[in-house]
Motif scaffolding. Structure first.
Motif, PDB file in Angstrom:
ATOM      1  N   UNK A 147       0.912  -1.211  -0.161  1.00 30.36           N
ATOM      2  CA  UNK A 147      -0.051  -0.058  -0.024  1.00 30.36           C
ATOM      3  C   UNK A 147       0.847   1.292   0.005  1.00 30.36           C
ATOM      4  N   UNK A 148       1.910   1.492   0.640  1.00 28.15           N
ATOM      5  CA  UNK A 148       2.765   2.305   0.815  1.00 28.15           C
ATOM      6  C   UNK A 148       3.470   2.674  -0.565  1.00 28.15           C
ATOM      7  N   UNK A 189       2.907   6.001  -2.357  1.00 26.89           N
ATOM      8  CA  UNK A 189       3.909   6.916  -2.817  1.00 26.89           C
ATOM      9  C   UNK A 189       4.272   7.093  -4.322  1.00 26.89           C
ATOM     10  N   UNK A 190       3.926   5.884  -5.051  1.00 30.42           N
ATOM     11  CA  UNK A 190       4.022   6.058  -6.585  1.00 30.42           C
ATOM     12  C   UNK A 190       2.874   7.163  -7.053  1.00 30.42           C
ATOM     13  N   UNK A 227       2.782  14.855  -8.198  1.00 35.90           N
ATOM     14  CA  UNK A 227       3.878  15.628  -7.794  1.00 35.90           C
ATOM     15  C   UNK A 227       4.571  16.066  -8.923  1.00 35.90           C
ATOM     16  N   UNK A 228       4.814  15.003  -9.894  1.00 43.64           N
ATOM     17  CA  UNK A 228       5.461  15.302 -11.247  1.00 43.64           C
ATOM     18  C   UNK A 228       4.654  16.106 -11.965  1.00 43.64           C
ATOM     19  N   UNK A 229       3.320  15.877 -12.130  1.00 45.23           N
ATOM     20  CA  UNK A 229       2.553  16.463 -13.039  1.00 45.23           C
ATOM     21  C   UNK A 229       2.314  17.930 -12.717  1.00 45.23           C
ATOM     22  N   UNK A 230       2.079  18.212 -11.207  1.00 46.47           N
ATOM     23  CA  UNK A 230       1.846  19.374 -10.629  1.00 46.47           C
ATOM     24  C   UNK A 230       3.464  20.123 -10.786  1.00 46.47           C
TER      25      UNK A 230
END
Length: 102
Positions: A27-28, A32-33, A39-42
């Motif tokens: 799950x982590x 996290x993925x 975060x990459x897109x933002x």
């Protein structure tokens, strides 16, 4: 006998802890993925907006530089024109090299 039951209880507890640990780790990993992907897109959009803003800021600064230089060149040209007019009104010929301007 109680030590055998205690050992079996500890074994079952350990097996469940391993299973929960594997699911928790999976799950982590997935969460996290997904968070990293968002975060990459933002970050990409933030970079693009920052780049556009910097381009407009640079264009504005270049515009101010050109405008200030145009004013300085216009003032110099006006001074030269005024000096030539003054010389012509005084009856003095204005010469550039071997040529007369008036």
């Amino acid at each position: 006998m109680s030590s055998i039951l205690g050992s079996i209880k500890d074994l079952i507890t350990s097996v469940f802890e391993v299973i929960f640990s594997v699911f928790h780790g999976a799950f982590d990993l997935v969460s996290n993925f997904v968070a990293g992907l968002f975060q990459t897109i933002i970050g990409f959009f933030h970079m693009a907006l920052s780049t556009v803003g910097n381009v407009f800021e640079t264009a504005g600064d270049v515009g101010k530089f050109v405008a200030s230089n145009v004013v300085v060149i216009a003032l110099i040209a006006a001074g030269v024109f005024g000096y030539l007019q003054y010389q012509a009104r005084q009856g003095r010929p204005v010469k550039v090299g071997d040529k007369k301007l008036n």
